[in-house]
Write an enzyme that holds these catalytic residues in place. Structure first.
Site, PDB file in Angstrom:
ATOM      1  N   ARG A  98       0.852  -1.176   0.000  1.00 32.03           N
ATOM      2  CA  ARG A  98       0.000   0.000   0.000  1.00 32.03           C
ATOM      3  C   ARG A  98       0.893   1.232   0.000  1.00 32.03           C
ATOM      4  NH1 ARG A  98      -4.507  -1.286   4.571  1.00 32.03           N
ATOM      5  NH2 ARG A  98      -5.732  -2.796   3.426  1.00 32.03           N
ATOM      6  N   GLY A 121      -5.492   2.171   9.989  1.00 29.75           N
ATOM      7  CA  GLY A 121      -5.842   1.109   9.048  1.00 29.75           C
ATOM      8  C   GLY A 121      -5.040   1.154   7.764  1.00 29.75           C
ATOM      9  N   GLY A 123      -1.951   0.421   7.302  1.00 29.49           N
ATOM     10  CA  GLY A 123      -1.000  -0.690   7.162  1.00 29.49           C
ATOM     11  C   GLY A 123       0.374  -0.366   7.711  1.00 29.49           C
ATOM     12  N   LYS A 124       0.409   0.274   8.874  1.00 30.14           N
ATOM     13  CA  LYS A 124       1.697   0.657   9.463  1.00 30.14           C
ATOM     14  C   LYS A 124       2.455  -0.568   9.991  1.00 30.14           C
ATOM     15  CE  LYS A 124      -0.357   3.783  12.130  1.00 30.14           C
ATOM     16  NZ  LYS A 124      -1.614   4.012  11.437  1.00 30.14           N
ATOM     17  N   SER A 125       1.715  -1.532  10.529  1.00 24.36           N
ATOM     18  CA  SER A 125       2.403  -2.656  11.192  1.00 24.36           C
ATOM     19  C   SER A 125       3.365  -3.368  10.249  1.00 24.36           C
ATOM     20  CB  SER A 125       1.378  -3.662  11.712  1.00 24.36           C
ATOM     21  OG  SER A 125       0.287  -3.007  12.272  1.00 24.36           O
ATOM     22  N   CYS A 480     -19.628  12.263   0.749  1.00 22.64           N
ATOM     23  CA  CYS A 480     -20.028  12.886   2.010  1.00 22.64           C
ATOM     24  C   CYS A 480     -21.392  13.509   1.773  1.00 22.64           C
ATOM     25  CB  CYS A 480     -19.014  13.921   2.502  1.00 22.64           C
ATOM     26  SG  CYS A 480     -19.103  15.522   1.719  1.00 22.64           S
ATOM     27  N   CYS A 483     -21.449  16.790  -0.290  1.00 22.10           N
ATOM     28  CA  CYS A 483     -21.161  16.664  -1.723  1.00 22.10           C
ATOM     29  C   CYS A 483     -22.254  15.863  -2.421  1.00 22.10           C
ATOM     30  CB  CYS A 483     -19.809  16.004  -1.958  1.00 22.10           C
ATOM     31  SG  CYS A 483     -18.439  17.052  -1.515  1.00 22.10           S
TER      32      CYS A 483
HETATM   33  N1  LIG Z   1      -0.129  -4.222   1.564  1.00 20.85           N
HETATM   34  C1  LIG Z   1      -1.285  -4.607   2.074  1.00 20.85           C
HETATM   35  N2  LIG Z   1      -2.217  -5.185   1.309  1.00 20.85           N
HETATM   36  C2  LIG Z   1      -3.405  -5.580   1.821  1.00 20.85           C
HETATM   37  N3  LIG Z   1      -3.752  -5.450   3.108  1.00 20.85           N
HETATM   38  C3  LIG Z   1      -2.858  -4.866   3.915  1.00 20.85           C
HETATM   39  C4  LIG Z   1      -1.593  -4.411   3.470  1.00 20.85           C
HETATM   40  N4  LIG Z   1      -0.944  -3.902   4.517  1.00 20.85           N
HETATM   41  C5  LIG Z   1      -1.761  -4.003   5.575  1.00 20.85           C
HETATM   42  N5  LIG Z   1      -2.903  -4.574   5.223  1.00 20.85           N
HETATM   43  C6  LIG Z   1      -4.076  -4.839   6.100  1.00 20.85           C
HETATM   44  C7  LIG Z   1      -3.718  -5.590   7.359  1.00 20.85           C
HETATM   45  C8  LIG Z   1      -4.737  -5.092   8.320  1.00 20.85           C
HETATM   46  O1  LIG Z   1      -5.891  -5.890   8.273  1.00 20.85           O
HETATM   47  C9  LIG Z   1      -5.133  -3.722   7.846  1.00 20.85           C
HETATM   48  C10 LIG Z   1      -4.618  -2.608   8.702  1.00 20.85           C
HETATM   49  O2  LIG Z   1      -3.247  -2.768   8.901  1.00 20.85           O
HETATM   50  P1  LIG Z   1      -2.561  -2.244  10.249  1.00 20.85           P
HETATM   51  O3  LIG Z   1      -1.116  -2.415  10.094  1.00 20.85           O
HETATM   52  O4  LIG Z   1      -3.212  -2.815  11.442  1.00 20.85           O
HETATM   53  O5  LIG Z   1      -2.965  -0.715  10.164  1.00 20.85           O
HETATM   54  P2  LIG Z   1      -2.421   0.439  11.070  1.00 20.85           P
HETATM   55  O6  LIG Z   1      -1.399  -0.081  12.020  1.00 20.85           O
HETATM   56  O7  LIG Z   1      -1.993   1.527  10.158  1.00 20.85           O
HETATM   57  O8  LIG Z   1      -3.734   0.875  11.832  1.00 20.85           O
HETATM   58  P3  LIG Z   1      -3.863   1.437  13.334  1.00 20.85           P
HETATM   59  O9  LIG Z   1      -3.408   2.853  13.303  1.00 20.85           O
HETATM   60  O10 LIG Z   1      -5.309   1.327  13.618  1.00 20.85           O
HETATM   61  O11 LIG Z   1      -3.046   0.577  14.204  1.00 20.85           O
HETATM   62  O12 LIG Z   1      -4.614  -3.599   6.535  1.00 20.85           O
END
Ligand SMILES: Nc1ncnc2c1ncn2[C@H]1C[C@H](O)[C@@H](COP(=O)(O)OP(=O)(O)OP(=O)(O)O)O1
Length: 785
Positions: A98, A121, A123-125, A480, A483
């Site tokens: 992403r 959400g 995808g930071k992890s 929204c 809009c």
């Molecule tokens: N490259 C990717 N393709 C598809 N799904 C992905 C990808 N990277 C992450 N995800 C999915 C996994 C999780 O279900 C969801 C959110 O990821 P997550 O890392 O938990 O978000 P986040 O850490 O940014 O959110 P938060 O701030 O709520 O902790 O997205």
């Protein structure tokens, strides 16, 4: 030195002169004052130099950041690129990256320090989990919440990734096992989650960490919710301060700070707190194109409000999963009971439930046994259900940041999801009494109030500008309410209403009474105690919700101000004149409120104004009431003006002759018959409105009002079209599935006035770590228990 009685003679050998001690004392005092003046001036100089140093440091940091950013981090020809791709597929089972994930991973693997700002959400992890698997050794992840770490561990376990956590509740055996692994050359643990408290307070753990570093096994330090380092943020945590020592202790270990919320100021502050000398700052767009944003007025009638929720859950969100946020634990529990009584499958989640019950509720929601969870903000961090289709704020959030985070739990699978706020002025005061002691608590709250009041601007644009992003409403794609049903923006002069409020407040003060917003509105609408009403203040012909919007606007803009008083059991918010009161009473000053007017075809710009000679006051009502009330609204009365002026001077608070320009103010006639007819009409309108809300198919007009909060940005326009300001009632806001989902066109001339449509769980974070055992009585009979 000779002395004589009464005065002393002093021989000033150096200057060859004789001086009395008194003279010398004066001289010494003079010299002291000179030195003090010099010290003061030096102190000022020092302050200026310190400020310059800070600025230069900021600039150097920014320049280093920019230099680093100029590299192409999205390249796929780094030495590790193949391995990265392989692990993405084989372990994380993902097809691609992403936005900004690859850049962050590459920079981290290049040993650069990175701050990643990415929406909830986003995808930071993955950005630290993947490098942890590419690099040899172990990565440390600092995370503020035990529940958050548990969720991460659960997900990693499912992927067969070797990860563990250390917290205050870890057993001795667990601690020993982990710490042995840390210093074992052949250790297999790849990721270790720790709380900042653990780092700050456990010398033993820090010793092991140093040893691990010495062995070359510390591969990465990731810091989740890194904005908690900054005192400027809304979430400062003292234990995060300790993290500042890590860079000095482990200089060549890359640091990755992650957050979903950070302004530029906070980001720089975070870098300084972490002693990072220049790093990459990756900021992903805050736009969540798949989220639909909407604000509705919340009925003051509890049963109606409940029915609206029930309808939503049983029709529009039938078979879908969601979250309903409330402010207090009491509201949370009550709403769950009410919804269950309507045969809905609902759980309830707040920090005072014991952890076992909380996780049961969470699981039932994850598995679909519960359609929705009614929750306080305790249900937030770490909630990672991809298919959340709706987030409803049963009462507004504390800030835009909170709102963004909470609503951001929706649509993590990138499919369409909806974020609805039910807004009502009364809720503002429930929150303000909780947040007013925080440095920026009230301002943060008023920002979200302004968001709710705005019925013209693209909601996505409002959110983006809050996060320092420029967003074109064209890109909203009608995702929204503003809009989807675009309307002309019109400006209404509400100066006279502001002055009326001042009259009412002054009159009450004369009677030794302070007015809550509720009492102020009552007095304005001729209700409540007789001595709080003021004859010269005309009773509005528009409904109470409109009056509430006017008051909210005056509050947000600083014409009114909250005045907090403590009682043994609660804090009460009264209203008083705000810092802009003097301006409001000056002749030239106009307080303008934006309202929405006639519907415009989708795609047309909303920013133009309709020309007309007359200013009109905000109103709404049914078709039937239009003519009568419009007349009332547009009539100006010098009589009224002069009497209100009189009353103001009588009350001797900053009086000015503000009636000179009264012709431009649309004050209403204050005669009895008009009052009677208008209030009759507006009551009828309200009744009709309520009736109409029960008719899902009714596709007629909606009414809307909005704040001119962003007036300066949008430019000034003095003209308003009278004809376009019909007083149709907002209706069928509730239940209108087809309307919100499919209706890109609006019915002819739907110009409306929309009036939009405790025990806090604030300290839930600390509660999460040391949970208070309390099973809500209402839950005892439930299968959760
Ligand atoms: N490259 C990717 N393709 C598809 N799904 C992905 C990808 N990277 C992450 N995800 C999915 C996994 C999780 O279900 C969801 C959110 O990821 P997550 O890392 O938990 O978000 P986040 O850490 O940014 O959110 P938060 O701030 O709520 O902790 O997205």
């Amino acid at each position: 030195m000779n002395t004589s009685e009464g005065s002393s003679l002093v021989l000033c050998s150096t200057r060859n002169c004789m001086m009395t001690e008194e003279e010398e004392l004066r001289m010494a005092e003079y010299e002291l004052s000179e030195v003090e003046a010099q010290l003061l001036s030096l102190e000022d100089k020092k302050q200026l130099i310190l400020e310059r140093i800070e600025k230069l440091k900021d600039n150097i940091l920014l320049k280093k950041n920019q230099l680093l950013a100029s590299r192409n981090w999205a390249n796929t020809d780094f030495p590790w690129s193949r391995k990265v791709k392989e692990i993405l597929k084989s372990i994380f089972k993902l097809d691609g990256f992403r936005q900004l994930q690859l850049e962050t991973i590459n920079a981290t693997l290049s040993n650069e320090d990175v701050i990643l700002i990415m929406p909830t959400g986003g995808g930071k992890s993955l950005c630290y989990q993947l490098p942890a698997l590419v690099k040899p050794g172990m990565s440390i992840v600092v995370s503020p919440l035990v529940s958050l770490m548990e969720d991460q561990l659960m997900a990693l376990k499912a992927l067969n990734v070797n990860a563990k956590m250390l917290s205050a509740t870890s057993t001795k055996e667990e601690v020993n096992e982990i710490q042995n692994d840390m210093v074992n050359k052949n250790g297999r643990l790849k990721l270790l989650y720790v709380t900042p408290e653990k780092l700050a307070k456990s010398k033993r753990f820090m010793t092991k960490l140093q040893k691990m570093y010495g062995l070359g096994r510390l591969s990465l330090i990731a810091i989740d919710e890194v904005h908690c380092c900054s005192q400027w943020g809304h979430d400062f945590r003292p234990d995060y301060k300790f993290l500042g020592v890590l860079k000095a202790m482990f200089p060549d270990v890359p640091m990755l700070g992650l957050t979903a919320t950070s302004t530029s100021k906070i980001t720089i502050d975070v870098q300084k707190m972490l002693s990072i000398q220049g790093c990459l700052v990756f900021r992903a767009s805050f736009n969540r194109p798949n989220l639909y944003y909407e604000v509705r007025i919340k009925s003051s009638n509890q049963e109606e409000c409940l029915q609206e929720l029930v309808n939503l859950l049983k029709t529009r969100y039938k078979g879908q999963s969601g979250i309903i946020y409330t402010t207090s634990i009491k509201d949370c529990e009550q709403l769950m009971v009410d919804l269950r009584n309507k045969d809905l499958r609902i759980g309830c989640y707040h920090a005072n439930l014991d952890p076992e019950l909380r996780s049961k509720v969470h699981n039932k929601w994850l598995t679909g046994e519960y359609q929705a969870v009614v929750a306080t903000i305790a249900f937030g961090l770490g909630i990672d259900k991809p298919d959340v289709r709706f987030v409803i704020h049963h009462s507004l959030s504390k800030s835009m940041e909170n709102f963004y985070q909470e609503s951001g739990r929706a649509g993590r699978d990138n499919k369409k999801a909806e974020c609805i706020v039910l807004y009502r002025l009364a809720d503002v005061f429930k929150l303000s009494t909780m947040v007013f002691t925080q440095q920026t608590g009230l301002q943060n709250l008023y920002n979200i109030v302004a968001y709710c009041l705005d019925q013209v601007r693209c909601r996505r644009t409002i959110i983006a500008s809050y996060f320092d992003e420029a967003w074109d409403s064209q890109n909203c794609n009608a995702m929204c309410d503003n809009c989807r049903r675009p309307r002309e923006k019109k400006e209404v002069n509400v100066t006279q209403y502001c002055r009326s409020m001042y009259q009412l407040i002054s009159n009450a003060a004369g009677n030794d009474v302070k007015l809550t917003a509720q009492k102020l509105i009552d007095a304005w609408y001729g209700k409540g105690a007789g001595n709080l009403r003021v004859k010269s203040v005309p009773i509005p012909t528009f409904p109470r919700e409109t009056g509430e919007s006017v008051i909210a606007h005056l509050l947000v803009e600083g014409y009114l101000q909250e005045d907090f008083h403590f009682t043994p059991y609660s804090t009460i918010s009264y209203l008083k004149r705000g810092p802009k009161a003097a301006a409001a009473l000056s002749d030239e000053h106009r307080i303008v409120m934006n309202i929405s007017g006639k519907a415009v075809p989708p795609g047309n710009s909303l920013s133009h104004n309709v020309s007309s000679d007359k200013k009109e006051s905000p109103s709404h009502g049914t078709e039937k009431t239009n003519d009568a009330s419009r007349k009332n609204l547009s009539d100006s009365s010098n009589k009224t003006n002069s009497s209100s002026r009189k009353s103001l001077s009588h009350n001797s608070e900053q009086t000015k002759d503000f009636s000179k320009k009264s012709s431009s103010h649309s004050l209403e006639k204050s005669n009895d018959s008009s009052r009677k007819s208008s209030s009759h009409n507006s009551e009828k309108a309200t009744d009709d409105c309520r009736k109409s809300t029960k008719t899902p198919d009714d596709n007629k007009s909606k009414s809307s009002t909005t704040s001119s909060h962003h007036k300066k940005k949008e430019g000034k326009n003095d003209s308003i079209s009278k004809s376009s300001f019909d007083n149709k009632i907002y209706n069928k806001i509730q239940n209108s599935v087809s309307d919100t989902h499919n209706n890109d066109t609006v019915s002819k001339d739907e110009s409306t006035v929309v009036f939009l449509s405790s025990d806090s769980d604030d300290d839930f974070r600390s509660k999460m770590q040391v949970p208070q055992k309390r099973k809500a009585a209402v839950l005892d009979s439930d299968s959760d228990g």
